[in-house]
Design a protein around this motif. Structure first.
Motif, PDB file in Angstrom:
ATOM      1  N   ASP A 109      -6.396   3.214   1.857  1.00  0.00           N
ATOM      2  CA  ASP A 109      -5.553   3.176   2.713  1.00  0.00           C
ATOM      3  C   ASP A 109      -4.099   3.172   2.444  1.00  0.00           C
ATOM      4  OD1 ASP A 109      -5.129   0.291   3.392  1.00  0.00           O
ATOM      5  OD2 ASP A 109      -7.138   0.322   2.641  1.00  0.00           O
ATOM      6  N   ILE A 110      -3.330   3.557   3.394  1.00  0.00           N
ATOM      7  CA  ILE A 110      -1.767   3.501   3.070  1.00  0.00           C
ATOM      8  C   ILE A 110      -1.366   2.201   2.792  1.00  0.00           C
ATOM      9  CG2 ILE A 110       0.419   3.778   4.274  1.00  0.00           C
ATOM     10  CD1 ILE A 110      -1.001   6.606   3.780  1.00  0.00           C
ATOM     11  N   MET A 111      -1.830   1.080   3.391  1.00  0.00           N
ATOM     12  CA  MET A 111      -1.279  -0.254   3.228  1.00  0.00           C
ATOM     13  C   MET A 111      -1.423  -0.584   1.690  1.00  0.00           C
ATOM     14  SD  MET A 111       0.920  -0.583   5.415  1.00  0.00           S
ATOM     15  CE  MET A 111       1.497  -1.845   4.807  1.00  0.00           C
ATOM     16  N   ARG A 112      -2.720  -0.250   1.200  1.00  0.00           N
ATOM     17  CA  ARG A 112      -3.366  -0.532  -0.183  1.00  0.00           C
ATOM     18  C   ARG A 112      -2.154   0.332  -1.015  1.00  0.00           C
ATOM     19  NH1 ARG A 112      -9.160  -0.163  -1.512  1.00  0.00           N
ATOM     20  NH2 ARG A 112      -8.186  -0.459  -3.573  1.00  0.00           N
ATOM     21  N   GLN A 113      -1.937   1.346  -0.753  1.00  0.00           N
ATOM     22  CA  GLN A 113      -1.134   2.305  -1.304  1.00  0.00           C
ATOM     23  C   GLN A 113       0.247   1.555  -1.543  1.00  0.00           C
ATOM     24  OE1 GLN A 113      -1.193   6.696  -1.011  1.00  0.00           O
ATOM     25  NE2 GLN A 113      -3.155   6.345   0.243  1.00  0.00           N
ATOM     26  N   VAL A 114       0.882   1.111  -0.522  1.00  0.00           N
ATOM     27  CA  VAL A 114       2.009   0.587  -0.370  1.00  0.00           C
ATOM     28  C   VAL A 114       1.979  -0.568  -1.250  1.00  0.00           C
ATOM     29  CG1 VAL A 114       3.557  -0.804   1.330  1.00  0.00           C
ATOM     30  CG2 VAL A 114       2.834   1.304   1.870  1.00  0.00           C
ATOM     31  N   GLN A 115       1.067  -1.771  -1.272  1.00  0.00           N
ATOM     32  CA  GLN A 115       0.776  -2.686  -2.111  1.00  0.00           C
ATOM     33  C   GLN A 115       1.041  -2.312  -3.524  1.00  0.00           C
ATOM     34  OE1 GLN A 115      -2.776  -4.217  -0.507  1.00  0.00           O
ATOM     35  NE2 GLN A 115      -1.620  -5.484   1.108  1.00  0.00           N
ATOM     36  N   ILE A 116       0.160  -1.423  -4.027  1.00  0.00           N
ATOM     37  CA  ILE A 116       0.324  -0.842  -5.530  1.00  0.00           C
ATOM     38  C   ILE A 116       1.464  -0.460  -5.761  1.00  0.00           C
ATOM     39  CG2 ILE A 116      -0.773   0.750  -7.092  1.00  0.00           C
ATOM     40  CD1 ILE A 116      -3.285   0.535  -5.310  1.00  0.00           C
ATOM     41  N   ALA A 150       9.878  -4.427   6.546  1.00  0.00           N
ATOM     42  CA  ALA A 150       8.625  -4.141   7.149  1.00  0.00           C
ATOM     43  C   ALA A 150       8.136  -4.794   7.886  1.00  0.00           C
ATOM     44  CB  ALA A 150       7.817  -3.419   6.191  1.00  0.00           C
ATOM     45  N   GLY A 151       8.129  -6.353   7.344  1.00  0.00           N
ATOM     46  CA  GLY A 151       7.302  -7.351   7.880  1.00  0.00           C
ATOM     47  C   GLY A 151       8.041  -7.731   9.258  1.00  0.00           C
ATOM     48  N   GLY A 157       9.035   1.973   5.578  1.00  0.00           N
ATOM     49  CA  GLY A 157       9.519   3.298   4.960  1.00  0.00           C
ATOM     50  C   GLY A 157       8.689   3.623   3.757  1.00  0.00           C
ATOM     51  N   MET A 158       8.278   2.995   3.000  1.00  0.00           N
ATOM     52  CA  MET A 158       7.375   3.325   1.732  1.00  0.00           C
ATOM     53  C   MET A 158       6.067   3.794   2.522  1.00  0.00           C
ATOM     54  SD  MET A 158       5.926   1.186  -1.454  1.00  0.00           S
ATOM     55  CE  MET A 158       7.583   1.003  -2.165  1.00  0.00           C
ATOM     56  N   ALA A 159       5.431   3.209   3.543  1.00  0.00           N
ATOM     57  CA  ALA A 159       4.253   3.570   4.263  1.00  0.00           C
ATOM     58  C   ALA A 159       4.249   5.328   4.652  1.00  0.00           C
ATOM     59  CB  ALA A 159       3.806   2.668   5.225  1.00  0.00           C
ATOM     60  N   ARG A 160       5.553   5.441   5.304  1.00  0.00           N
ATOM     61  CA  ARG A 160       5.967   6.720   5.843  1.00  0.00           C
ATOM     62  C   ARG A 160       5.927   7.767   4.860  1.00  0.00           C
ATOM     63  NH1 ARG A 160       8.097   6.576  11.200  1.00  0.00           N
ATOM     64  NH2 ARG A 160       6.800   4.729  12.355  1.00  0.00           N
ATOM     65  N   PHE A 161       6.409   7.255   3.711  1.00  0.00           N
ATOM     66  CA  PHE A 161       6.946   8.060   2.656  1.00  0.00           C
ATOM     67  C   PHE A 161       5.515   8.493   1.804  1.00  0.00           C
ATOM     68  CE2 PHE A 161       7.315   8.707  -2.086  1.00  0.00           C
ATOM     69  CZ  PHE A 161       8.140   9.820  -2.076  1.00  0.00           C
ATOM     70  N   LEU A 162       4.767   7.361   1.839  1.00  0.00           N
ATOM     71  CA  LEU A 162       3.535   7.778   1.114  1.00  0.00           C
ATOM     72  C   LEU A 162       2.462   8.634   1.973  1.00  0.00           C
ATOM     73  CD1 LEU A 162       2.847   4.304  -0.597  1.00  0.00           C
ATOM     74  CD2 LEU A 162       3.197   6.415  -1.759  1.00  0.00           C
ATOM     75  N   ALA A 163       2.590   8.428   3.056  1.00  0.00           N
ATOM     76  CA  ALA A 163       1.847   9.273   4.356  1.00  0.00           C
ATOM     77  C   ALA A 163       1.987  10.799   3.962  1.00  0.00           C
ATOM     78  CB  ALA A 163       2.090   9.006   5.648  1.00  0.00           C
ATOM     79  N   LEU A 164       3.254  11.149   3.628  1.00  0.00           N
ATOM     80  CA  LEU A 164       3.736  12.473   3.420  1.00  0.00           C
ATOM     81  C   LEU A 164       3.149  13.149   2.035  1.00  0.00           C
ATOM     82  CD1 LEU A 164       7.552  12.263   4.811  1.00  0.00           C
ATOM     83  CD2 LEU A 164       5.509  13.178   5.935  1.00  0.00           C
ATOM     84  N   PRO A 166       0.835  14.768  -0.727  1.00  0.00           N
ATOM     85  CA  PRO A 166      -0.524  15.710  -0.502  1.00  0.00           C
ATOM     86  C   PRO A 166      -1.539  15.081  -0.708  1.00  0.00           C
ATOM     87  CG  PRO A 166       1.169  16.285  -2.471  1.00  0.00           C
ATOM     88  CD  PRO A 166       1.767  15.043  -1.905  1.00  0.00           C
ATOM     89  N   TRP A 167      -2.087  13.907  -1.350  1.00  0.00           N
ATOM     90  CA  TRP A 167      -3.328  13.201  -1.284  1.00  0.00           C
ATOM     91  C   TRP A 167      -3.423  12.490   0.007  1.00  0.00           C
ATOM     92  CZ3 TRP A 167       0.608  11.877  -4.562  1.00  0.00           C
ATOM     93  CH2 TRP A 167       1.255  10.451  -4.169  1.00  0.00           C
ATOM     94  N   ASN A 168      -2.673  12.297   0.994  1.00  0.00           N
ATOM     95  CA  ASN A 168      -2.848  11.578   2.162  1.00  0.00           C
ATOM     96  C   ASN A 168      -2.907  12.614   3.135  1.00  0.00           C
ATOM     97  OD1 ASN A 168      -2.902   8.874   1.159  1.00  0.00           O
ATOM     98  ND2 ASN A 168      -0.768   8.873   0.962  1.00  0.00           N
ATOM     99  N   ARG A 169      -2.733  13.796   2.918  1.00  0.00           N
ATOM    100  CA  ARG A 169      -2.636  14.823   4.158  1.00  0.00           C
ATOM    101  C   ARG A 169      -4.021  15.048   4.752  1.00  0.00           C
ATOM    102  NH1 ARG A 169       2.036  18.737   2.217  1.00  0.00           N
ATOM    103  NH2 ARG A 169       3.707  17.172   2.380  1.00  0.00           N
ATOM    104  N   ARG A 170      -4.973  15.043   3.919  1.00  0.00           N
ATOM    105  CA  ARG A 170      -6.144  15.386   4.361  1.00  0.00           C
ATOM    106  C   ARG A 170      -6.798  14.331   5.376  1.00  0.00           C
ATOM    107  NH1 ARG A 170      -9.453  15.232  -0.937  1.00  0.00           N
ATOM    108  NH2 ARG A 170      -8.353  13.465  -0.998  1.00  0.00           N
ATOM    109  N   SER A 171      -6.720  13.150   5.271  1.00  0.00           N
ATOM    110  CA  SER A 171      -7.293  12.272   6.251  1.00  0.00           C
ATOM    111  C   SER A 171      -6.300  12.111   7.591  1.00  0.00           C
ATOM    112  CB  SER A 171      -7.258  10.809   5.569  1.00  0.00           C
ATOM    113  OG  SER A 171      -5.812  10.197   5.280  1.00  0.00           O
ATOM    114  N   ALA A 172      -5.486  12.895   7.693  1.00  0.00           N
ATOM    115  CA  ALA A 172      -4.536  12.701   8.974  1.00  0.00           C
ATOM    116  C   ALA A 172      -5.288  13.544   9.945  1.00  0.00           C
ATOM    117  CB  ALA A 172      -3.188  13.293   8.644  1.00  0.00           C
ATOM    118  N   ALA A 173      -6.225  14.482   9.677  1.00  0.00           N
ATOM    119  CA  ALA A 173      -6.979  15.072  10.626  1.00  0.00           C
ATOM    120  C   ALA A 173      -7.758  14.369  11.706  1.00  0.00           C
ATOM    121  CB  ALA A 173      -7.750  16.262   9.965  1.00  0.00           C
TER     122      ALA A 173
END
Length: 173
Positions: A109-116, A150-151, A157-164, A166-173
Protein backbone atom coordinates in the motif's frame (compact mmCIF):
# COMPACT_ATOMS: atom_id res chain seq x y z
CA UNK A 1 -25.33 6.02 17.86
CA UNK A 2 -22.29 3.78 18.14
CA UNK A 3 -21.42 0.47 16.57
CA UNK A 4 -20.89 -2.67 18.62
CA UNK A 5 -17.56 -4.44 18.15
CA UNK A 6 -17.66 -8.16 17.35
CA UNK A 7 -14.87 -10.74 17.54
CA UNK A 8 -13.59 -12.30 14.32
CA UNK A 9 -15.37 -15.56 15.22
CA UNK A 10 -18.70 -13.72 15.66
CA UNK A 11 -18.19 -11.90 12.35
CA UNK A 12 -17.40 -15.21 10.61
CA UNK A 13 -20.77 -16.57 11.78
CA UNK A 14 -22.55 -13.45 10.50
CA UNK A 15 -20.63 -13.62 7.20
CA UNK A 16 -21.67 -17.24 6.74
CA UNK A 17 -25.28 -16.11 7.27
CA UNK A 18 -24.98 -13.48 4.53
CA UNK A 19 -23.70 -10.38 6.33
CA UNK A 20 -22.01 -7.81 4.11
CA UNK A 21 -18.36 -7.28 5.05
CA UNK A 22 -17.23 -3.74 4.19
CA UNK A 23 -13.53 -2.94 4.00
CA UNK A 24 -13.05 0.82 4.47
CA UNK A 25 -9.36 0.80 3.49
CA UNK A 26 -8.00 2.33 0.31
CA UNK A 27 -8.23 0.36 -2.97
CA UNK A 28 -4.48 -0.34 -3.04
CA UNK A 29 -4.65 -1.90 0.43
CA UNK A 30 -7.73 -3.93 -0.52
CA UNK A 31 -6.16 -5.17 -3.78
CA UNK A 32 -3.17 -6.62 -1.93
CA UNK A 33 -5.15 -8.45 0.76
CA UNK A 34 -8.76 -8.67 1.93
CA UNK A 35 -11.41 -10.88 3.47
CA UNK A 36 -12.89 -13.06 0.70
CA UNK A 37 -16.24 -11.67 -0.42
CA UNK A 38 -15.71 -8.28 1.25
CA UNK A 39 -16.78 -5.09 -0.52
CA UNK A 40 -14.34 -2.18 -0.73
CA UNK A 41 -15.85 1.19 0.21
CA UNK A 42 -12.94 3.47 1.15
CA UNK A 43 -13.66 6.20 3.65
CA UNK A 44 -11.81 8.69 1.46
CA UNK A 45 -14.04 8.08 -1.57
CA UNK A 46 -17.31 6.35 -0.70
CA UNK A 47 -17.28 7.31 2.97
CA UNK A 48 -17.77 3.64 3.79
CA UNK A 49 -21.23 3.65 2.22
CA UNK A 50 -22.51 0.53 0.48
CA UNK A 51 -25.94 -0.22 -0.89
CA UNK A 52 -27.83 -2.23 1.71
CA UNK A 53 -31.35 -3.48 2.11
CA UNK A 54 -33.55 -3.58 5.16
CA UNK A 55 -32.80 -6.61 7.30
CA UNK A 56 -29.19 -6.92 6.11
CA UNK A 57 -26.24 -6.90 8.46
CA UNK A 58 -23.07 -4.92 7.72
CA UNK A 59 -19.68 -5.38 9.38
CA UNK A 60 -17.09 -2.64 8.83
CA UNK A 61 -13.36 -3.16 9.11
CA UNK A 62 -9.95 -1.71 8.27
CA UNK A 63 -6.46 -3.10 8.81
CA UNK A 64 -6.10 -2.88 12.60
CA UNK A 65 -9.50 -1.59 13.69
CA UNK A 66 -8.26 1.90 14.54
CA UNK A 67 -9.62 3.67 11.44
CA UNK A 68 -12.95 1.96 11.87
CA UNK A 69 -13.19 2.87 15.56
CA UNK A 70 -12.18 6.47 14.82
CA UNK A 71 -14.99 6.72 12.24
CA UNK A 72 -17.60 4.61 14.08
CA UNK A 73 -20.08 7.47 14.49
CA UNK A 74 -19.83 8.35 10.80
CA UNK A 75 -20.28 4.70 9.77
CA UNK A 76 -23.21 4.28 12.15
CA UNK A 77 -24.92 7.32 10.62
CA UNK A 78 -24.70 5.97 7.06
CA UNK A 79 -25.66 2.39 7.90
CA UNK A 80 -29.26 1.83 6.88
CA UNK A 81 -29.32 -1.55 8.59
CA UNK A 82 -27.84 -3.45 11.53
CA UNK A 83 -24.09 -2.64 11.60
CA UNK A 84 -21.02 -3.75 13.54
CA UNK A 85 -17.25 -3.33 13.65
CA UNK A 86 -14.77 -6.21 13.30
CA UNK A 87 -12.54 -6.25 16.38
CA UNK A 88 -8.89 -5.91 15.38
CA UNK A 89 -9.76 -5.39 11.72
CA UNK A 90 -8.08 -7.53 9.08
CA UNK A 91 -5.16 -8.15 11.43
CA UNK A 92 -7.55 -9.61 14.02
CA UNK A 93 -9.24 -11.72 11.34
CA UNK A 94 -5.89 -13.18 10.27
CA UNK A 95 -4.79 -13.70 13.89
CA UNK A 96 -7.95 -15.76 14.40
CA UNK A 97 -6.79 -18.01 11.54
CA UNK A 98 -9.63 -17.03 9.23
CA UNK A 99 -9.14 -16.99 5.43
CA UNK A 100 -7.71 -13.98 3.61
CA UNK A 101 -7.46 -13.41 -0.14
CA UNK A 102 -3.89 -12.33 -0.91
CA UNK A 103 -2.62 -11.07 -4.25
CA UNK A 104 1.16 -10.81 -3.85
CA UNK A 105 1.43 -9.42 -7.38
CA UNK A 106 -0.15 -6.17 -6.13
CA UNK A 107 2.22 -3.52 -4.76
CA UNK A 108 2.33 -2.81 -1.05
CA UNK A 109 0.00 0.00 0.00
CA UNK A 110 1.01 3.59 -0.73
CA UNK A 111 1.43 4.64 2.90
CA UNK A 112 3.91 1.83 3.53
CA UNK A 113 5.76 2.92 0.39
CA UNK A 114 5.83 6.48 1.78
CA UNK A 115 7.20 5.23 5.11
CA UNK A 116 9.92 3.19 3.39
CA UNK A 117 10.85 6.04 1.03
CA UNK A 118 10.81 8.78 3.67
CA UNK A 119 12.76 6.68 6.16
CA UNK A 120 15.34 5.80 3.52
CA UNK A 121 15.77 9.44 2.49
CA UNK A 122 16.23 10.53 6.11
CA UNK A 123 18.89 7.86 6.71
CA UNK A 124 20.66 8.73 3.44
CA UNK A 125 20.63 12.44 4.40
CA UNK A 126 22.15 11.68 7.79
CA UNK A 127 24.82 9.37 6.37
CA UNK A 128 25.77 11.81 3.62
CA UNK A 129 25.69 14.74 6.06
CA UNK A 130 28.01 12.98 8.49
CA UNK A 131 30.27 11.48 5.84
CA UNK A 132 30.50 14.00 3.00
CA UNK A 133 29.13 17.43 3.81
CA UNK A 134 26.73 18.85 6.43
CA UNK A 135 24.58 20.33 3.66
CA UNK A 136 23.16 16.84 3.06
CA UNK A 137 21.35 17.11 6.41
CA UNK A 138 18.95 19.35 4.48
CA UNK A 139 17.60 16.22 2.75
CA UNK A 140 16.48 14.84 6.12
CA UNK A 141 15.00 18.21 7.07
CA UNK A 142 13.14 18.43 3.76
CA UNK A 143 11.59 14.98 4.28
CA UNK A 144 10.66 15.89 7.87
CA UNK A 145 8.94 19.07 6.71
CA UNK A 146 7.06 17.06 4.09
CA UNK A 147 5.85 14.56 6.69
CA UNK A 148 4.72 17.29 9.07
CA UNK A 149 2.91 19.07 6.24
CA UNK A 150 1.21 15.82 5.22
CA UNK A 151 0.08 15.23 8.79
CA UNK A 152 -1.30 18.74 9.21
CA UNK A 153 -2.97 19.15 5.81
CA UNK A 154 -3.83 15.58 4.86
CA UNK A 155 -2.03 16.05 1.53
CA UNK A 156 1.04 13.87 0.99
CA UNK A 157 3.01 14.85 -2.09
CA UNK A 158 5.19 11.76 -1.80
CA UNK A 159 2.11 9.50 -1.82
CA UNK A 160 0.81 11.28 -4.91
CA UNK A 161 4.20 10.88 -6.59
CA UNK A 162 4.48 7.19 -5.66
CA UNK A 163 0.94 6.54 -6.94
CA UNK A 164 2.16 7.58 -10.40
CA UNK A 165 4.94 5.01 -10.42
CA UNK A 166 4.49 2.13 -12.90
CA UNK A 167 4.29 -0.56 -10.20
CA UNK A 168 1.27 1.20 -8.63
CA UNK A 169 -0.78 1.77 -11.76
CA UNK A 170 -2.19 -1.78 -11.84
CA UNK A 171 -4.07 -1.51 -8.52
CA UNK A 172 -5.80 1.73 -9.55
CA UNK A 173 -8.34 -0.22 -11.64
Amino acid sequence: MTLKTLSPAEVKVLKDRGAVIVDIREPDEFAREHIPGAKNAPLSKAGGAVATHEGEVVVYHCKSGMRTQANAARLASIAKCEAYILEGGLDGWKKAGLPVAVDASQPIDIMRQVQISAGSLVVIGVILGAGLHPAFYALSAFVGIGLVTAGVTGFCGMARFLALMPWNRRSAA
